[in-house]
Scaffold this motif. Sequence first.
Motif, PDB file in Angstrom:
ATOM      1  N   VAL A 127       0.749  -1.244   0.038  1.00 27.45           N
ATOM      2  CA  VAL A 127      -0.018  -0.103   0.061  1.00 27.45           C
ATOM      3  C   VAL A 127       0.730   1.033   0.104  1.00 27.45           C
ATOM      4  N   ASN A 128       1.945   1.200   0.742  1.00 22.82           N
ATOM      5  CA  ASN A 128       2.948   2.453   0.807  1.00 22.82           C
ATOM      6  C   ASN A 128       3.512   2.658  -0.651  1.00 22.82           C
ATOM      7  N   THR A 129       3.981   1.518  -1.123  1.00 31.37           N
ATOM      8  CA  THR A 129       4.544   1.509  -2.529  1.00 31.37           C
ATOM      9  C   THR A 129       3.497   2.192  -3.586  1.00 31.37           C
ATOM     10  N   TRP A 130       2.333   1.687  -3.541  1.00 34.44           N
ATOM     11  CA  TRP A 130       1.147   2.174  -4.400  1.00 34.44           C
ATOM     12  C   TRP A 130       1.055   3.550  -4.042  1.00 34.44           C
ATOM     13  N   ARG A 131       1.108   4.109  -2.816  1.00 34.87           N
ATOM     14  CA  ARG A 131       0.878   5.678  -2.651  1.00 34.87           C
ATOM     15  C   ARG A 131       1.865   6.249  -3.355  1.00 34.87           C
ATOM     16  N   GLN A 132       3.195   5.896  -3.129  1.00 30.45           N
ATOM     17  CA  GLN A 132       4.269   6.490  -3.791  1.00 30.45           C
ATOM     18  C   GLN A 132       4.269   6.601  -5.405  1.00 30.45           C
ATOM     19  N   ALA A 133       3.682   5.491  -5.710  1.00 35.41           N
ATOM     20  CA  ALA A 133       3.722   5.519  -7.436  1.00 35.41           C
ATOM     21  C   ALA A 133       2.639   6.550  -7.810  1.00 35.41           C
ATOM     22  N   MET A 134       1.389   6.638  -6.956  1.00 37.59           N
ATOM     23  CA  MET A 134       0.297   7.586  -7.319  1.00 37.59           C
ATOM     24  C   MET A 134       1.124   8.998  -7.300  1.00 37.59           C
ATOM     25  N   HIS A 161      -8.560   4.158   0.151  1.00 39.02           N
ATOM     26  CA  HIS A 161      -7.675   4.920   1.072  1.00 39.02           C
ATOM     27  C   HIS A 161      -6.497   5.553   0.156  1.00 39.02           C
ATOM     28  N   VAL A 162      -5.507   4.412  -0.677  1.00 36.48           N
ATOM     29  CA  VAL A 162      -4.729   4.971  -1.372  1.00 36.48           C
ATOM     30  C   VAL A 162      -4.978   6.043  -2.356  1.00 36.48           C
ATOM     31  N   MET A 163      -6.026   5.739  -3.119  1.00 35.00           N
ATOM     32  CA  MET A 163      -6.407   6.470  -4.322  1.00 35.00           C
ATOM     33  C   MET A 163      -6.989   8.029  -3.845  1.00 35.00           C
ATOM     34  N   GLY A 164      -7.889   7.804  -2.711  1.00 37.20           N
ATOM     35  CA  GLY A 164      -8.421   9.057  -2.136  1.00 37.20           C
ATOM     36  C   GLY A 164      -7.274   9.972  -1.530  1.00 37.20           C
ATOM     37  N   ALA A 165      -6.374   9.456  -0.700  1.00 44.19           N
ATOM     38  CA  ALA A 165      -5.549  10.081  -0.048  1.00 44.19           C
ATOM     39  C   ALA A 165      -4.547  10.747  -0.977  1.00 44.19           C
TER      40      ALA A 165
END
Length: 242
Positions: free
Chosen positions: A116-123, A175-179
């Motif tokens: 999830v944290n890697t996903w966030r950084q990609a976004m 959570h990832v996409m919204g944040a």
Amino acid sequence: MDPEVDVIAGKERSRGQAGAGIGNVWLRSPRGNKGEPPLTRERIVQAAVALLDEEGMDRLTMRHLAERLQVGATTLYWHVATKGDVIDLAVDAIFGETSLPDQRAENPRDDIVVLVNTWRQAMLRHPWAATLPARQRPLMGPNFLAWMEFLQSGLVRAGLTGKRLNAATWALYNHVMGATATQSSLQLSAEDARRGQEYLESRRDQYPTVAANNYICDADWDTSFTVGLGLLLDGIEAQTRS
């Protein structure tokens, strides 16, 4: 009608007839190269990601992308049928930038946190991609599906199945996409934040909790994301014990 536009529209119709009923780029076979070699799907995707990073979603058009590639729009349409196809391919390329762990952690929660944290950084590297929840196109590219397999298998190892598994998946997805969408788009200046807080203070009798908890001024995105993720995962773990 502009002759070039008419030709492009004809290409769209012929592509639609050739793949009737198949609306997702991942469910159609790619077409081979046509004419001059250098244009390939890979090159189109690289150019699209660069364009989106530099200029945003609103500036992506097939004509603008063709200009960036220094080809005619009709040549571009040979490789990708629609702008939606380009976006699907570009998004999947983002998920291919980072490799998933080769081995699973003993505790599935650790795997989920890393993913999830890697996903966030990609976004955050490609903030235009965080607008995708509003689109009516499921993400089905091979890179994204590999990430989703990693996530859902971790949730299964944690003890979730069926409806609870899918609900937890979407909760983490949102959570990832919204944040990241909020962090990328909500850019208050210090003056705007100060005046916003003053506004709340002047109406503390109406909004006492909001005024007291730094709603406007809290821009610690990393902490908010981490704490929110912890709350979600604590709830997921509680469900597995019920």
